[in-house]
Design an enzyme around this catalytic site. Structure first.
Site, PDB file in Angstrom:
ATOM      1  N   GLY A  13      38.057  -9.711  84.914  1.00  0.00           N
ATOM      2  CA  GLY A  13      37.566  -8.377  85.287  1.00  0.00           C
ATOM      3  C   GLY A  13      37.205  -7.577  84.043  1.00  0.00           C
ATOM      4  O   GLY A  13      37.937  -7.599  83.061  1.00  0.00           O
ATOM      5  N   ASP A 131      48.767  -4.646  83.868  1.00  0.00           N
ATOM      6  CA  ASP A 131      49.660  -5.553  84.601  1.00  0.00           C
ATOM      7  C   ASP A 131      50.148  -6.737  83.764  1.00  0.00           C
ATOM      8  O   ASP A 131      50.563  -7.751  84.310  1.00  0.00           O
ATOM      9  CB  ASP A 131      48.937  -6.077  85.865  1.00  0.00           C
ATOM     10  CG  ASP A 131      47.680  -6.849  85.538  1.00  0.00           C
ATOM     11  OD1 ASP A 131      47.228  -6.799  84.377  1.00  0.00           O
ATOM     12  OD2 ASP A 131      47.136  -7.507  86.439  1.00  0.00           O
TER      13      ASP A 131
HETATM   14  P1  ADP Z   1      41.691 -11.853  84.363  1.00  0.00           P
HETATM   15  O1  ADP Z   1      41.616 -12.461  83.001  1.00  0.00           O
HETATM   16  O2  ADP Z   1      41.137 -10.469  84.400  1.00  0.00           O
HETATM   17  O3  ADP Z   1      43.081 -11.971  84.957  1.00  0.00           O
HETATM   18  P2  ADP Z   1      40.760 -14.053  86.087  1.00  0.00           P
HETATM   19  O4  ADP Z   1      42.077 -14.294  86.716  1.00  0.00           O
HETATM   20  O5  ADP Z   1      39.548 -14.089  86.937  1.00  0.00           O
HETATM   21  O6  ADP Z   1      40.695 -12.650  85.327  1.00  0.00           O
HETATM   22  O7  ADP Z   1      40.579 -15.135  84.933  1.00  0.00           O
HETATM   23  C1  ADP Z   1      39.426 -15.155  84.124  1.00  0.00           C
HETATM   24  C2  ADP Z   1      39.013 -16.558  83.835  1.00  0.00           C
HETATM   25  O8  ADP Z   1      40.050 -17.247  83.124  1.00  0.00           O
HETATM   26  C3  ADP Z   1      38.769 -17.431  85.069  1.00  0.00           C
HETATM   27  O9  ADP Z   1      37.492 -17.276  85.595  1.00  0.00           O
HETATM   28  C4  ADP Z   1      38.966 -18.830  84.504  1.00  0.00           C
HETATM   29  O10 ADP Z   1      37.818 -19.266  83.813  1.00  0.00           O
HETATM   30  C5  ADP Z   1      40.082 -18.616  83.495  1.00  0.00           C
HETATM   31  N1  ADP Z   1      41.389 -18.922  84.123  1.00  0.00           N
HETATM   32  C6  ADP Z   1      42.029 -18.227  85.073  1.00  0.00           C
HETATM   33  N2  ADP Z   1      43.169 -18.818  85.470  1.00  0.00           N
HETATM   34  C7  ADP Z   1      43.263 -19.951  84.733  1.00  0.00           C
HETATM   35  C8  ADP Z   1      44.228 -21.015  84.662  1.00  0.00           C
HETATM   36  N3  ADP Z   1      45.309 -21.033  85.435  1.00  0.00           N
HETATM   37  N4  ADP Z   1      43.982 -22.001  83.784  1.00  0.00           N
HETATM   38  C9  ADP Z   1      42.886 -21.987  83.002  1.00  0.00           C
HETATM   39  N5  ADP Z   1      41.952 -21.025  83.022  1.00  0.00           N
HETATM   40  C10 ADP Z   1      42.125 -20.017  83.862  1.00  0.00           C
END
Ligand code: ADP
Length: 356
Positions: A13, A131
Site C-alpha cells: 500500500g 501496524d
Molecule cells: P504491505 O507491504 O503494505 O503490507 P502487501 O502485504 O501487499 O503490502 O505486500 C507487498 C508485497 O510484498 C506483495 O505484493 C508481495 O510481492 C510481497 N509479499 C507479501 N507477503 C509476502 C510473503 N509472505 N513472502 C514474500 N513476499 C511477500
C-alpha cells in the site's frame, strides 16, 4: 562491506512520505559513492526487469509529493520460487548488491526472502496504518491522520448544522491506531477499534444523555478492521444508533482519500531519517533489518524479531514461532506487548473520558 550499486523499491500500500524515503536512500548512497537503481512497481519491477538509474536530481522535489513516484504493485508471483528466481536474475544482471524495500509487513516478508536468497535487504516503513509493532511510528501515519481530522472537521460542520451524528470509518486494517488517535483529536463521542470490544449500549446511553443536555452533533470514528476486514460494522452501527437514539445518523467511509496528499513534516522527517539509516546499515554490512523509530531514535530491529513481536501483540503466535529467540528476548517481547496494550487502553479511556 563495500557495495557498488543498490536498488530501492516501494511496495504494498502506498503511503505519503515514501518518496522522501527514496530521496534519502538515493542521496545517502550517492554521498558514499554507491549507485542507485530505482525498481519500478515494487517486487514486480524486480521480476520484470523494470529498473532505472536514479541521480540526486531525479529525486528533486519528491520530498513534497504524496503517493510513490517509483510506483507500487501487489505481486503474488514474487512469493513463488519462479518469481524469486527472476528477481534474483534481475539483481545479477544489473549488479544490484543490496536493496532497500519501503513498505509494510508484506514488503518486509519479501525483504527477508531476498536476503535469504543472497541479496542483503533492509526494510523501511511506509504504511499509513502504524501496524508494525516493532516501531513506534510508520511513515505515512501522520499525514493520513491529519487528513482524517480535516475530513471529520468538515463532517462536524454539517453535523452541527443538521443536529446529526456522523459515523466515520477510517483505514487501519487490523490496527485501530488511526481511529484511536484521530478520535481523540476530532473530539469524537466514541471510537471503535479492533483491539477493544465496543460497548454499543454504553454509546447509545451516552448519546441520549448528551442530547438531552443539549449536544447537537456527534462524531464517532470506526476503524475498518472492527469485526474483521469484511464486516460492515460502521454502517451497521450507524443504523443501530439512529434507531435506538432517535438521532439522525449518517455513515461516511473515508477510504482511500486518507492515503494520498502532501506528506506532513512528521512523515518527511521520519522518512528522511529512516531512508538514510537504511543505507548506513547496509554499509555496515547489515541486512534483514527493519528501520524503526523507538523513543525518537532511529534504530534497526531484526525483521524476524519484528514478525514475532507482531504476532505476539496480535495474539497470533503459533507453536514454534518463538523457538529462534532467547528467554531474554521473549521476556522483552512480552513486556513490550503489555506496554503497548496499556498505551492503547489509556488512549481509549481518554477518548471516552473527554467525550462529553
Ligand atoms: P504491505 O507491504 O503494505 O503490507 P502487501 O502485504 O501487499 O503490502 O505486500 C507487498 C508485497 O510484498 C506483495 O505484493 C508481495 O510481492 C510481497 N509479499 C507479501 N507477503 C509476502 C510473503 N509472505 N513472502 C514474500 N513476499 C511477500
Amino acid at each position: 562491506m563495500k557495495f557498488r550499486k543498490i536498488g530501492v523499491l516501494t511496495s504494498g500500500g502506498d503511503a505519503p512520505g515514501m518518496n522522501a524515503s527514496v530521496r534519502a536512500v538515493v542521496r545517502t548512497a550517492l554521498e558514499n559513492g554507491i549507485e542507485v537503481l530505482g525498481i519500478i512497481g515494487g517486487y514486480s519491477g524486480l521480476i520484470n526487469d523494470k529498473v532505472i538509474p536514479l541521480t540526486a536530481r531525479d529525486v528533486s522535489n519528491s520530498i513534497a509529493k504524496g503517493g510513490t513516484l517509483l510506483l507500487t504493485d501487489r505481486c503474488d508471483e514474487f512469493k513463488t520460487p519462479e518469481g524469486m528466481a527472476k528477481a534474483i536474475e534481475t539483481c545479477k544482471k544489473h549488479h544490484i548488491d543490496a536493496i532497500v524495500a519501503i513498505g509494510g509487513d508484506g514488503t518486509f516478508r519479501g525483504a527477508t526472502d531476498l536476503t535469504n536468497h543472497g541479496i542483503p535487504t533492509i526494510g523501511v516503513t511506509g504504511t499509513i496504518d502504524n501496524d508494525i509493532s516493532a516501531t513506534d511510528y510508520t511513515v505515512g501515519f501522520d499525514t493520513a491522520m491529519n487528513t482524517v481530522i480535516e475530513m471529520v472537521d468538515r463532517l462536524r460542520d454539517t453535523g452541527e448544522s443538521h443536529a446529526r451524528c456522523m459515523v466515520t470509518e477510517v483505514m487501519g486494517r487490523h490496527c485501530g491506531e488511526i481511529a484511536l488517535l484521530t478520535g481523540i483529536a476530532s473530539g469524537a463521542v466514541a471510537v471503535a477499534i479492533p483491539e477493544i470490544d465496543f460497548d454499543v449500549e454504553a454509546c447509545i446511553k451516552k448519546m441520549i444523555q448528551l442530547r438531552a443536555e443539549g449536544k447537537r452533533s456527534f462524531q464517532i470514528i470506526v476503524s475498518e478492521g472492527v469485526g474483521g476486514m469484511k464486516s460492515d460494522f460502521g454502517e451497521e452501527l450507524a443504523e443501530i444508533l439512529e434507531e435506538r437514539t432517535g438521532i439522525e445518523t449518517r455513515f461516511n467511509r473515508l477510504g482511500h482519500i486518507v492515503r494520498g496528499g502532501i506528506p506532513t513534516l512528521r512523515d518527511r522527517l521520519a522518512a528522511s531519517r529512516m531512508g538514510a539509516k537504511a543505507v548506513d546499515l547496509l554499509l555496515e554490512g547489515k541486512s534483514n533489518l527493519v528501520v524503526c523509530e523507538i523513543d525518537s531514535d532511529i534504530v534497526p530491529v531484526d525483521i524476524n524479531y519484528s514478525f514475532a513481536l507482531d504476532k505476539m501483540y496480535k495474539k497470533k503466535l503459533k507453536d514454534g514461532d518463538l523457538d529462534a529467540f532467547t528467554e531474554e528476548q521473549i521476556k522483552e517481547m512480552r513486556e513490550f506487548c503489555a506496554r503497548k496494550t496499556a498505551y492503547v487502553k489509556e488512549l481509549y479511556d481518554l477518548a471516552n473520558a473527554l467525550a462529553k
